[in-house]
Scaffold this motif. Structure first.
Motif, short mmCIF file in Angstrom:
data_model
loop_
_atom_site.label_atom_id
_atom_site.label_comp_id
_atom_site.label_asym_id
_atom_site.label_seq_id
_atom_site.Cartn_x
_atom_site.Cartn_y
_atom_site.Cartn_z
N ASP A 2 0.80 -1.23 0.00
CA ASP A 2 0.00 0.00 0.00
C ASP A 2 0.83 1.28 0.00
O ASP A 2 0.29 2.36 0.10
N ALA A 3 2.11 1.18 -0.09
CA ALA A 3 2.92 2.41 -0.05
C ALA A 3 3.42 2.73 -1.44
O ALA A 3 3.73 1.85 -2.24
N ARG A 4 3.47 4.01 -1.75
CA ARG A 4 4.11 4.48 -2.99
C ARG A 4 5.62 4.38 -2.78
O ARG A 4 6.15 4.98 -1.86
N VAL A 5 6.26 3.66 -3.64
CA VAL A 5 7.70 3.51 -3.46
C VAL A 5 8.45 4.02 -4.69
O VAL A 5 7.87 4.15 -5.77
N ALA A 6 9.69 4.31 -4.47
CA ALA A 6 10.61 4.54 -5.61
C ALA A 6 11.51 3.32 -5.68
O ALA A 6 11.85 2.72 -4.64
N ILE A 7 11.84 2.94 -6.90
CA ILE A 7 12.69 1.76 -7.06
C ILE A 7 14.01 2.20 -7.69
O ILE A 7 14.02 2.96 -8.67
N ILE A 8 15.06 1.70 -7.11
CA ILE A 8 16.40 1.97 -7.65
C ILE A 8 17.02 0.62 -8.00
O ILE A 8 16.96 -0.31 -7.20
N GLN A 9 17.55 0.53 -9.20
CA GLN A 9 18.33 -0.67 -9.53
C GLN A 9 19.76 -0.24 -9.80
O GLN A 9 20.02 0.74 -10.52
N ALA A 10 20.68 -0.94 -9.20
CA ALA A 10 22.10 -0.61 -9.37
C ALA A 10 22.88 -1.90 -9.50
O ALA A 10 22.52 -2.93 -8.92
N SER A 11 23.97 -1.84 -10.28
CA SER A 11 24.77 -3.04 -10.53
C SER A 11 26.25 -2.69 -10.53
O SER A 11 26.62 -1.53 -10.61
N ASN A 12 27.06 -3.72 -10.46
CA ASN A 12 28.50 -3.48 -10.53
C ASN A 12 29.16 -4.45 -11.52
O ASN A 12 28.48 -5.27 -12.14
N THR A 13 30.46 -4.31 -11.65
CA THR A 13 31.18 -5.11 -12.65
C THR A 13 31.15 -6.60 -12.35
O THR A 13 31.34 -7.42 -13.24
N ALA A 14 30.92 -6.95 -11.10
CA ALA A 14 30.86 -8.38 -10.73
C ALA A 14 29.48 -8.97 -11.02
O ALA A 14 29.22 -10.11 -10.68
N ARG A 15 28.63 -8.18 -11.70
CA ARG A 15 27.28 -8.59 -12.08
C ARG A 15 26.35 -8.68 -10.87
O ARG A 15 25.29 -9.29 -10.94
N ASN A 16 26.79 -8.13 -9.75
CA ASN A 16 25.87 -8.01 -8.61
C ASN A 16 24.86 -6.94 -8.96
O ASN A 16 25.19 -5.95 -9.60
N THR A 17 23.64 -7.16 -8.55
CA THR A 17 22.63 -6.13 -8.77
C THR A 17 21.79 -6.01 -7.51
O THR A 17 21.61 -6.98 -6.77
N VAL A 18 21.33 -4.81 -7.27
CA VAL A 18 20.51 -4.58 -6.09
C VAL A 18 19.26 -3.81 -6.50
O VAL A 18 19.31 -2.93 -7.37
N LEU A 19 18.15 -4.22 -5.94
CA LEU A 19 16.90 -3.47 -6.10
C LEU A 19 16.61 -2.85 -4.75
O LEU A 19 16.46 -3.55 -3.74
N ILE A 20 16.55 -1.53 -4.71
CA ILE A 20 16.28 -0.83 -3.46
C ILE A 20 14.90 -0.18 -3.57
O ILE A 20 14.61 0.52 -4.54
N PHE A 21 14.09 -0.44 -2.57
CA PHE A 21 12.75 0.13 -2.52
C PHE A 21 12.73 1.15 -1.39
O PHE A 21 13.13 0.85 -0.27
N THR A 22 12.29 2.34 -1.73
CA THR A 22 12.29 3.38 -0.70
C THR A 22 10.91 4.05 -0.67
O THR A 22 10.35 4.38 -1.72
N ASN A 23 10.36 4.22 0.54
CA ASN A 23 9.03 4.84 0.63
C ASN A 23 9.17 6.32 1.00
O ASN A 23 10.27 6.77 1.35
N PRO A 24 8.10 7.08 0.87
CA PRO A 24 8.22 8.53 1.13
C PRO A 24 8.70 8.84 2.55
O PRO A 24 9.28 9.90 2.79
N GLY A 25 8.51 7.91 3.47
CA GLY A 25 8.98 8.13 4.84
C GLY A 25 10.48 7.91 5.02
O GLY A 25 11.01 8.10 6.11
N GLY A 26 11.12 7.47 3.97
CA GLY A 26 12.57 7.29 4.03
C GLY A 26 12.99 5.90 4.43
O GLY A 26 14.17 5.60 4.56
N ARG A 27 12.00 4.99 4.63
CA ARG A 27 12.36 3.62 4.97
C ARG A 27 12.81 2.91 3.69
O ARG A 27 12.20 3.11 2.63
N GLN A 28 13.84 2.10 3.81
CA GLN A 28 14.38 1.47 2.61
C GLN A 28 14.67 0.00 2.85
O GLN A 28 15.20 -0.37 3.89
N HIS A 29 14.32 -0.82 1.86
CA HIS A 29 14.66 -2.22 1.90
C HIS A 29 15.27 -2.60 0.55
O HIS A 29 15.01 -1.94 -0.46
N PHE A 30 16.04 -3.67 0.55
CA PHE A 30 16.68 -4.04 -0.71
C PHE A 30 16.66 -5.54 -0.92
O PHE A 30 16.50 -6.33 0.01
N LEU A 31 16.83 -5.89 -2.20
CA LEU A 31 17.06 -7.28 -2.59
C LEU A 31 18.42 -7.33 -3.27
O LEU A 31 18.73 -6.49 -4.12
#
Lengths: 420, 209
Positions: free
Chosen positions: B155-184
């Motif tokens: 139920d929260a509006r989130v922003a999604i960030i995807q970031a990767s590096n040369t080792a092919r690691n990738t992270v999906l970061i979800f951040t809500n307007p309250g500043g709480r953030q979780h990642f995969l």
């Protein structure tokens, strides 16, 4: 599986309800009724003033690399600095994803998303290197969308116009990178011939835009393994050098005769005859070192090497000339007091030489030295020259083609070289 | 283990050991009680995805079966986050038009804060690991189907960030307007470099006629 909600978008201008083929993937589309380009999620819309007709109609299906693609969208884009225009076809297949066909001056490229572009996750290395090769920057530009029709899975106007576009090439491949504040997008493409495009979409090739010049990713007409070519040349070169070293080290280089001749000893005869000498070791070469102390003068003679047993003879002539002087404040000279003559494949046996000299007024002597089985270099040098001439000619020709390929690029690696 | 849907009464056999949300495949209502208020959230839009519930595949030698999905619709893009049973664990499979990512650990809190983040900038994932931001977008709507493991922002509006590096690691970061953030945290693959089985097929794309 969940409910497959039918995606429909109402045109903000004419209120026509559009059902996009791309379903929920479609983020921007042109209204089927009034051709307005609009993005239902953002409310952005744009009415293009240009009207362009795609050669690959929206909805056309074609098979490229074994994948059946549908033409979803068509756009006309213009580079902002030099204002050249190209066309883009947006293709889709659910199993294989999205792809693009771009055409400029009748030259086509086929591109697919490439998440492993080194710039997507690392630094901006000047020559991105991937499995397909090392790529060089060909173009960096901003672009504008002049026309769009069909459907797109992003707002192509926003994505195109807000991005800086980079195109690296390593023909026939092209690696593109688009950079804006929200997305980094990269695509890997390959040149595709107009014939292959026509064949993919079951069209007549003549209905495609006429090809104007060579495409910047178009491969050269020769296609072979340059590495193997260089390796074969290198190996041949090494073997030739080794063979020459072997022949040189195994040649006897034997002095078989040495004589000094003076006109005064002719006693009215027209020729000198040497004592007999032995040539040994089977069929080998014979070298004659000739010299005469000429000074602004000449010496000419005919030499006849005669096999004492068979009578077979080997005849050659030689002229020694040496002139020098001082003219216009500079010294000059030409010719030499020495000369060489070479007979190859002379069988072993006992030989003598008949020499028929023609003396000038000032020179009256000459010397002859005969050597057997001498190391011989001229064939070696000719072979090496020809061997190196082939790759040199090839790379000169290739260089010319590459200079032409990069002619329109601001980043030509040949520009400065040819400008100097 | 099974449950009967409280709305339609149909039996549902559980797939995941860490199920958080179950949407009934028959009536498309929530079997669990997560409390998602948006009714439309369970009406998954069709997006031509060949992956579907029941799709199988292998990652690092271990097979998985897809049980559910969260679909994030953004202004200019989308992300499907497929949830799959992976042995006795759960794996998330991120799907976009450009790449596929496998995320094995569950959502975890992301301790760093962003300022003026944009695509192309390096972000600090840990003291030693930096990743390049490839995508940052606000999410306009979220849809759920099937059975999924815990997602921290219902139920929260989130922003999604995807970031990767040369080792092919990738992270999906979800951040809500309250500043709480979780990642995969996961591994990035080329979109046409992975293969799945029991995928959805589309007859209209099988010929060029």
């Amino acid at each position: 599986m969940g409910i497959s909600e039918v995606t429909q978008h109402t045109c903000p201008k004419c209120k026509h309800v559009n059902t996009p083929v791309g379903k929920a993937l479609t983020i921007a589309l042109t209204c089927k009724n009034c051709n307005l380009y609009f993005c239902p999620l953002t409310g952005v819309y744009d009415q293009f003033t240009n009207k362009e007709t795609p050669v690959l109609p929206i909805g056309a299906k074609g098979n490229i690399d074994g994948v059946n693609y549908r033409v979803m969208g068509f756009s006309v884009k213009r580079e902002q600095k030099y204002r050249y225009i190209w066309h883009e076809y947006f293709l889709f297949n659910p199993a294989s994803g999205i792809a693009f066909l771009t055409v400029y001056d009748g030259n086509w490229n086929f591109l697919k998303p490439y998440a492993k572009h080194p710039w997507s996750y690392g630094g901006f290395v000047s020559e991105p290197t991937i499995e397909q090769g090392k790529f060089r920057l060909y173009a960096k530009y901003k672009a504008q969308v002049l026309f769009a029709s069909g459907e797109f899975f992003t707002d192509i106007v926003e994505a195109t116009e807000s991005s800086t576009h980079y195109e690296h090439i390593d023909p026939p491949y092209i690696l593109t990178f688009e950079d804006n504040s929200k997305h980094l997008s990269a695509y890997l493409g390959e040149y595709i011939s107009p014939g292959d495009v026509a064949s993919a979409f079951s069209m007549d090739k003549s209905s495609l835009p006429a090809k104007n010049g060579k495409g910047y990713t178009q491969p050269n007409w020769f296609s072979f393994d340059e590495g193997a070519f260089l390796r074969v040349t290198g190996i041949t070169l090494v073997l030739t050098v080794l063979l020459q070293i072997f022949l040189t080290s195994n040649s006897a280089d034997q002095l078989v005769y040495e004589g000094h001749f003076d006109q005064s000893t002719l006693n009215g005869q027209k020729m000198f005859t040497t004592p007999a000498f032995e040539l040994k070791g089977g069929v080998k070469n014979v070298q004659f070192d000739l010299s005469a102390p000429v000074s602004n003068d000449w010496f000419f003679a005919e030499y006849e090497l005669v096999n004492d047993k068979t009578g077979e003879d080997y005849v050659f002539t030689n002229e020694i000339e040496y002139y020098y002087g001082y003219e216009d404040g500079e010294s000059w000279n030409e010719g030499s007091t020495k000369a060489e003559a070479f007979l190859s494949s002379i069988p072993e046996g006992t030989y003598h030489i008949n020499i028929y000299p023609e003396f000038s007024m000032t020179n009256h002597t000459f010397d002859v030295t005969v050597r057997r089985d001498v190391p011989f270099y001229s064939n070696f040098y000719i072979f090496i020259f020809v061997l190196l001439l082939i790759p040199a000619g090839f790379y000169f020709y290739k260089h010319k083609l590459e200079v032409a390929r990069w002619e329109d690029s601001d980043y030509s690696p040949y520009y400065k070289f040819d400008d100097e | 283990m099974h449950t009967n849907c409280p709305h339609c009464g149909k039996r549902y056999d559980h797939q995941l050991n860490d199920a958080w949300l179950i949407v009934c495949p028959s009536c498309h209502q929530e079997i669990t009680s997560v409390g998602i208020k948006d009714d439309k959230a369970f009406h998954m839009p069709d997006d031509w995805s060949v992956i579907q519930i029941g799709t199988t595949g292998t990652y690092k030698g271990q097979s998985f079966i897809v049980c559910g999905r969260i679909r994030f619709q953004m202004k200019y893009d989308f992300r499907n986050l497929w949830c799959a049973r992976y042995g006795d664990k759960t794996i998330w499979i991120g799907q976009s038009l450009e790449s596929v990512g496998y995320f094995t650990p569950p959502f975890a809190p992301y301790p760093y804060q962003f300022e003026n983040i944009r695509a192309g900038l390096l972000i600090e994932f840990s003291d030693k690991i930096k990743l390049k931001c490839e995508m940052i977008e606000s999410c306009l709507s979220v849809h759920y189907e099937g059975e999924i493991a815990e997602y921290p922002f219902p139920d929260a509006r989130v922003a999604i960030i995807q970031a990767s590096n040369t080792a092919r690691n990738t992270v999906l970061i979800f951040t809500n307007p309250g500043g709480r953030q979780h990642f995969l945290w996961g591994e990035l693959m080329l979109v046409y470099g992975v293969s799945f089985e029991k995928v959805r097929t589309f007859a209209e794309w099988e010929s060029v006629k």
